[in-house]
Write an enzyme that holds these catalytic residues in place. Sequence first.
Site, PDB file in Angstrom:
ATOM      1  N   HIS A   1      -3.274  12.168   5.397  1.00  0.00           N
ATOM      2  CA  HIS A   1      -3.120  11.142   4.373  1.00  0.00           C
ATOM      3  C   HIS A   1      -2.313   9.969   4.922  1.00  0.00           C
ATOM      4  O   HIS A   1      -1.840  10.010   6.062  1.00  0.00           O
ATOM      5  CB  HIS A   1      -2.409  11.739   3.153  1.00  0.00           C
ATOM      6  CG  HIS A   1      -3.021  13.019   2.680  1.00  0.00           C
ATOM      7  ND1 HIS A   1      -3.954  13.077   1.671  1.00  0.00           N
ATOM      8  CD2 HIS A   1      -2.850  14.302   3.108  1.00  0.00           C
ATOM      9  CE1 HIS A   1      -4.322  14.338   1.479  1.00  0.00           C
ATOM     10  NE2 HIS A   1      -3.679  15.096   2.347  1.00  0.00           N
ATOM     11  N   ASP A   2      -2.122   8.936   4.075  1.00  0.00           N
ATOM     12  CA  ASP A   2      -1.219   7.859   4.488  1.00  0.00           C
ATOM     13  C   ASP A   2       0.192   8.400   4.625  1.00  0.00           C
ATOM     14  O   ASP A   2       0.995   7.879   5.402  1.00  0.00           O
ATOM     15  CB  ASP A   2      -1.268   6.676   3.516  1.00  0.00           C
ATOM     16  CG  ASP A   2      -1.174   7.073   2.051  1.00  0.00           C
ATOM     17  OD1 ASP A   2      -1.083   8.282   1.753  1.00  0.00           O
ATOM     18  OD2 ASP A   2      -1.217   6.170   1.186  1.00  0.00           O
TER      19      ASP A   2
ATOM     20  N   GLU B   1       7.478  17.509  -2.141  1.00  0.00           N
ATOM     21  CA  GLU B   1       7.468  16.229  -1.452  1.00  0.00           C
ATOM     22  C   GLU B   1       8.315  15.212  -2.205  1.00  0.00           C
ATOM     23  O   GLU B   1       8.443  15.274  -3.434  1.00  0.00           O
ATOM     24  CB  GLU B   1       6.032  15.706  -1.300  1.00  0.00           C
ATOM     25  CG  GLU B   1       5.196  16.497  -0.311  1.00  0.00           C
ATOM     26  CD  GLU B   1       3.862  15.852  -0.014  1.00  0.00           C
ATOM     27  OE1 GLU B   1       3.367  16.006   1.109  1.00  0.00           O
ATOM     28  OE2 GLU B   1       3.295  15.197  -0.913  1.00  0.00           O
TER      29      GLU B   1
ATOM     30  N   ARG C   1      -6.020   9.160   8.479  1.00  0.00           N
ATOM     31  CA  ARG C   1      -5.961   9.204   7.017  1.00  0.00           C
ATOM     32  C   ARG C   1      -7.377   9.478   6.515  1.00  0.00           C
ATOM     33  O   ARG C   1      -8.363   9.104   7.158  1.00  0.00           O
ATOM     34  CB  ARG C   1      -5.451   7.867   6.464  1.00  0.00           C
ATOM     35  CG  ARG C   1      -5.296   7.874   4.940  1.00  0.00           C
ATOM     36  CD  ARG C   1      -4.911   6.502   4.385  1.00  0.00           C
ATOM     37  NE  ARG C   1      -4.904   6.532   2.930  1.00  0.00           N
ATOM     38  CZ  ARG C   1      -4.819   5.453   2.162  1.00  0.00           C
ATOM     39  NH1 ARG C   1      -4.744   4.250   2.723  1.00  0.00           N
ATOM     40  NH2 ARG C   1      -4.807   5.563   0.837  1.00  0.00           N
ATOM     41  N   HIS C   2      -7.478  10.135   5.387  1.00  0.00           N
ATOM     42  CA  HIS C   2      -8.798  10.412   4.811  1.00  0.00           C
ATOM     43  C   HIS C   2      -9.550   9.112   4.509  1.00  0.00           C
ATOM     44  O   HIS C   2      -8.975   8.022   4.465  1.00  0.00           O
ATOM     45  CB  HIS C   2      -8.652  11.229   3.522  1.00  0.00           C
ATOM     46  CG  HIS C   2      -7.829  10.525   2.477  1.00  0.00           C
ATOM     47  ND1 HIS C   2      -8.301   9.471   1.735  1.00  0.00           N
ATOM     48  CD2 HIS C   2      -6.548  10.712   2.078  1.00  0.00           C
ATOM     49  CE1 HIS C   2      -7.364   9.036   0.912  1.00  0.00           C
ATOM     50  NE2 HIS C   2      -6.282   9.767   1.105  1.00  0.00           N
TER      51      HIS C   2
ATOM     52  N   ARG D   1     -11.785   7.066  -1.168  1.00  0.00           N
ATOM     53  CA  ARG D   1     -11.842   7.978  -2.310  1.00  0.00           C
ATOM     54  C   ARG D   1     -11.859   7.196  -3.610  1.00  0.00           C
ATOM     55  O   ARG D   1     -11.545   5.996  -3.649  1.00  0.00           O
ATOM     56  CB  ARG D   1     -10.635   8.907  -2.305  1.00  0.00           C
ATOM     57  CG  ARG D   1      -9.299   8.168  -2.365  1.00  0.00           C
ATOM     58  CD  ARG D   1      -8.152   9.070  -2.745  1.00  0.00           C
ATOM     59  NE  ARG D   1      -6.855   8.406  -2.628  1.00  0.00           N
ATOM     60  CZ  ARG D   1      -6.364   7.559  -3.524  1.00  0.00           C
ATOM     61  NH1 ARG D   1      -7.074   7.250  -4.614  1.00  0.00           N
ATOM     62  NH2 ARG D   1      -5.176   7.006  -3.350  1.00  0.00           N
TER      63      ARG D   1
END
Length: 416
Positions: free
Chosen positions: A314-315, A220, A40-41, A44
């Site tokens: 991402h998550d 999505e 995951r990033h 942020r």
Amino acid sequence: MKLVKKISLLATTILAITDLSYAAVPETEYELKQVVIVSRHGLRAPLTEGADLLINATPYKWPKWDTTGGFLTAKGGALETYMGHYFNDWFAQHNLVQKNTCPTDEQYYIYTNIVPRTIATGQFFTVGAFPGCDKIKYHHLADLAGQDPIFFQAINDNSKEYVTKAVAEIESFINDQNLASSYAKLEEVIDYKNSHDCKVDKQCSLAKLPNKVNLIYGEESSIDGPIHTAFWMIDAFMLQDYEGFPTSQVAWGKIKFDKDWITLAKIRNAYIDAAYLQPMVVNQTIKPMLSHLNTLMPLQQSPDQAKITVLVGHDTTVGPIIRAMGFEDYNLPGQYEKTPIGGKIVFQRWNDKTTGQDLLKVEYVYQSTKQLRNLEKLTLNNPPQRVTLSLNGCQIDANGFCPWVDFKKVLNNLVK
């Protein structure tokens, strides 16, 4: 690339104050042959600026951040650099790469989603893992305005039957979560009774508001309603804590105890589970990623296969992989999130030197809330958290290993 050079300079500065010692390579009957990391990033800034959905839900003003919403913060870059440095020590400890050398294209491959925070996360991780190696290639979809199908998990069935059944499945899951106490705690934290939503729109109970599931072909999955609003607010509180805001400013000083974080995190985790992890959604939307992973981890490792591959998403990348592949439920000590900021699924191919058999080990590697908040340096002596995952259909032994051939059977069946 100017950005990469600036990141490399920052990483060099960070590493200059870091203890570079690492444990000696243990004598073992197993040899690490390949690692595939899905991350995951990193940390942020939250998406609160100008968001009426969140502004109208509380009379309090959301704090200003130095970083644009959705972008990696400076601290997020430092945290990811530390994570990269730790992995470099771990790689060297197991002779996957040599210490203080730059990897070749055949040794290291990094591929990220196209949004700025995933690209930056990949760059910070890489310069932490391989400082000074400015010739490393970074890969992502060329069209930065497009959607990478590996990371963009679009609904690909527009039949009425599918949508009806999938929506019902998600709604049933939400109804079973018993989130009333979590909503009540959140209403207390945000002073919901004095918000615009309550005073003007007469919506004074989050738990009584309806949720609307959106399953639109080519997009999505998403959910509108209180679970979505609550998700973004709780996400913002967690990011404030990770960033190191004074405790009096994190959620306006209204979250004081660990039990409060656990109560609130229940909503955040439930939203991810509802929107992205229910069987009828996850089993089709994550297939492009699973097919990619299947290619990266063949039955027999080829000479031109990268020893280390890093994918940054991402998550909503990490969670669906875990759920769709059939990993058993897990707990992450020291964390409230099921898929925490900067957390990584680490697929490892080990070889049993005695039998010649390849083995799989999968670990969730992540930073605890304390490590994130305190910007802790990560070393082999102060490592990130590591939790071994167990895959249904691939029975692990006491060391966390299962036969690689069994793993491939599971993965091949998923991508048929």
